[in-house]
Scaffold this active site. Sequence first.
Site, short mmCIF file in Angstrom:
data_model
loop_
_atom_site.label_atom_id
_atom_site.label_comp_id
_atom_site.label_asym_id
_atom_site.label_seq_id
_atom_site.Cartn_x
_atom_site.Cartn_y
_atom_site.Cartn_z
N HIS A 304 70.73 -28.48 73.05
CA HIS A 304 70.61 -27.43 74.04
C HIS A 304 72.11 -26.61 74.16
O HIS A 304 73.00 -27.19 73.99
CB HIS A 304 70.33 -27.78 75.64
CG HIS A 304 69.87 -26.68 76.39
ND1 HIS A 304 70.51 -26.03 77.00
CD2 HIS A 304 68.58 -26.34 76.76
CE1 HIS A 304 69.84 -25.09 77.77
NE2 HIS A 304 68.62 -25.33 77.39
N ASP A 361 61.69 -29.86 75.98
CA ASP A 361 60.50 -29.42 75.21
C ASP A 361 60.04 -31.11 74.15
O ASP A 361 59.08 -31.10 73.75
CB ASP A 361 60.84 -28.62 74.35
CG ASP A 361 60.81 -27.24 74.79
OD1 ASP A 361 60.00 -26.99 75.64
OD2 ASP A 361 61.60 -26.42 74.40
N1 CMC Z 1 68.92 -30.95 65.05
C1 CMC Z 1 69.91 -31.12 64.45
N2 CMC Z 1 71.18 -30.43 64.36
C2 CMC Z 1 71.17 -29.73 65.41
C3 CMC Z 1 70.36 -29.53 66.41
C4 CMC Z 1 69.15 -30.01 66.08
N3 CMC Z 1 67.99 -29.92 67.06
N4 CMC Z 1 70.50 -28.64 67.18
C5 CMC Z 1 72.14 -28.34 66.93
N5 CMC Z 1 72.27 -29.06 65.87
C6 CMC Z 1 73.72 -29.03 65.39
C7 CMC Z 1 73.82 -27.46 64.33
O1 CMC Z 1 73.41 -27.94 62.96
C8 CMC Z 1 75.30 -27.34 64.62
O2 CMC Z 1 76.00 -28.25 63.73
P1 CMC Z 1 77.61 -27.88 62.93
O3 CMC Z 1 78.12 -27.75 64.14
O4 CMC Z 1 77.70 -29.20 62.29
O5 CMC Z 1 77.18 -26.85 61.85
C9 CMC Z 1 75.86 -27.82 65.85
O6 CMC Z 1 74.60 -28.78 66.22
C10 CMC Z 1 75.60 -26.64 67.16
O7 CMC Z 1 74.49 -26.06 66.91
P2 CMC Z 1 74.14 -24.53 67.22
O8 CMC Z 1 72.98 -24.18 66.76
O9 CMC Z 1 75.45 -23.83 67.07
O10 CMC Z 1 74.36 -24.80 68.83
P3 CMC Z 1 73.35 -23.91 70.02
O11 CMC Z 1 74.02 -24.11 71.00
O12 CMC Z 1 73.24 -22.43 69.60
O13 CMC Z 1 72.02 -24.47 69.63
C11 CMC Z 1 69.77 -24.79 70.13
C12 CMC Z 1 71.07 -24.78 70.69
C13 CMC Z 1 68.42 -25.24 71.25
C14 CMC Z 1 69.22 -23.52 69.46
C15 CMC Z 1 69.66 -25.94 68.98
O14 CMC Z 1 70.09 -27.19 69.65
C16 CMC Z 1 68.46 -26.16 68.43
O15 CMC Z 1 68.12 -25.40 67.50
N6 CMC Z 1 67.44 -27.13 68.87
C17 CMC Z 1 66.12 -27.28 68.31
C18 CMC Z 1 65.31 -26.13 68.89
C19 CMC Z 1 64.89 -26.80 70.33
O16 CMC Z 1 64.38 -27.84 70.79
N7 CMC Z 1 64.83 -25.54 71.36
C20 CMC Z 1 64.67 -25.67 72.63
C21 CMC Z 1 65.79 -25.55 73.49
S1 CMC Z 1 65.50 -26.02 75.35
C22 CMC Z 1 64.37 -25.10 75.83
C23 CMC Z 1 64.78 -23.86 76.23
O17 CMC Z 1 65.42 -23.95 77.34
O18 CMC Z 1 64.50 -22.72 75.57
#
Ligand code: CMC
Length: 427
Positions: A304, A361
């Site tokens: 998240h 989720d």
């Molecule tokens: N699985 C594997 N690696 C992950 C995941 C994941 N679910 N989420 C983040 N990472 C890693 C990502 O690869 C990155 O690694 P590195 O720094 O080594 O390159 C690091 O963690 C940071 O990721 P980011 O995309 O920069 O982080 P963010 O804060 O932008 O991402 C997120 C938040 C929700 C988009 C992401 O965690 C994700 O894609 N999760 C899966 C989708 C999901 O479950 N979404 C629902 C969110 S909660 C409901 C809502 O409120 O909308």
Amino acid sequence: MDDYVELKYGGKTYHLPLITGTEGEKAIDISRLRSETGLITLDPGYANTGSCISRITYMDGEKGILRYRGIPVEQLAERSTFKETAYLLINGRLPSLQELTHFSVMLNDHSLVHEDMKIFYQHFPRASHPMGILSAMVNALRSFYPALENLEEEINITVTRLLAKIRTMAAMSYKISLGHTPVYPRPDLAYCENFLNMMFHTPVRPYEIKEEVVRALEVFWILHADHEQNCSTSAVRMVGSARVNLYAAISSGIAALWGPLHGGANQAVVEMLTAIKEDGGDYRKAIARAKDRNDPFRLMGFGHRVYKTYDPRARIMKKMCDQLLDALNLDDPLLDIAKELEEAALNDDYFIEHNLYPNVDFYSGIVLRAIGIPTNMFTVMFAIGRLPGWIAQWKESMDDPMWKLSRPRQIYMGPVETDYIPIDQRG
Ligand code: CMC
């Protein structure tokens, strides 16, 4: 304590005001940065940018706290109803009994949708995603219900219409996708019961309303009711800042929520768990893929932007999953896979180092499956839940003395001025 930060640039020192929130969170006010220094900031995804001052929802991502108007979400999930929580978010305080009764009557009175809307529903291609349909139909509401002249009355009635009709519209799209006649809302049923009845009642199999199912739905919607400046809420505020009508602003929020990184994750989680099950149940492959930098796969329902600990909503949802399945005497193999996957991920160095925990989720899809909601309607369920939050945030932005049309800047890195070359002279 300092009430400003110093910025040294171009031989000058600037004092940028510090703002402190009621929970001690600090921000640098850069609203005059460009006019005073000529500089802008660069913050992709707005991860470090506060877009507004808000009095609606507080979350602390490090401590796993979520409160609506100061009230912990755990207390609301335990004791409130979705309708009461919606009132709280939109009006800023809990209603009296009389106010809540009036609110219920208003929601009932506005729960029918214009009969002509059915024609639109019937002409969407059968394979249309319900989120696309919902976004389009919410936007279309303006054509069916033109604006009233009195602004206050117009806002109140639009808010009521949206809250009342969204359930009817969602259930109607499901019924029409089955080729069934839509079920009309019933004035004797409360908000959640009414929705369940419109979804599942048929003349040949009357829907039996079960208390545990109703409670699970109340909790599901309470947990989704607001989440401060997330992607879809920011879309509502940004589109709303152009002073479009509320239906159009909410329609943009629904479109943003559809994405698999946002609200679409609940559908993606169940699809991921189903794929693991069909592949023999080995969840370790999913973990390995999620860790592989060359693979775009992510563990859906994990991670998240704000929570760097266990999402408090996920904790409640997980408990709800167990309670509901127990009460309904259901055994969902996806729940076992989810629990094993969660445990393995929480003990894995990659997930520990990246602070990746289950989000709301991860377990919500299993709750929805137990209620009987089809997978492609999951994100619609999230949208119904998030509606009060979108409305509250939109209303707040309308009254905001600091209001401005949303219009970020950019750092241009494209070609410098280049002469046009006529087509017959190009190489
Ligand atoms: N699985 C594997 N690696 C992950 C995941 C994941 N679910 N989420 C983040 N990472 C890693 C990502 O690869 C990155 O690694 P590195 O720094 O080594 O390159 C690091 O963690 C940071 O990721 P980011 O995309 O920069 O982080 P963010 O804060 O932008 O991402 C997120 C938040 C929700 C988009 C992401 O965690 C994700 O894609 N999760 C899966 C989708 C999901 O479950 N979404 C629902 C969110 S909660 C409901 C809502 O409120 O909308």
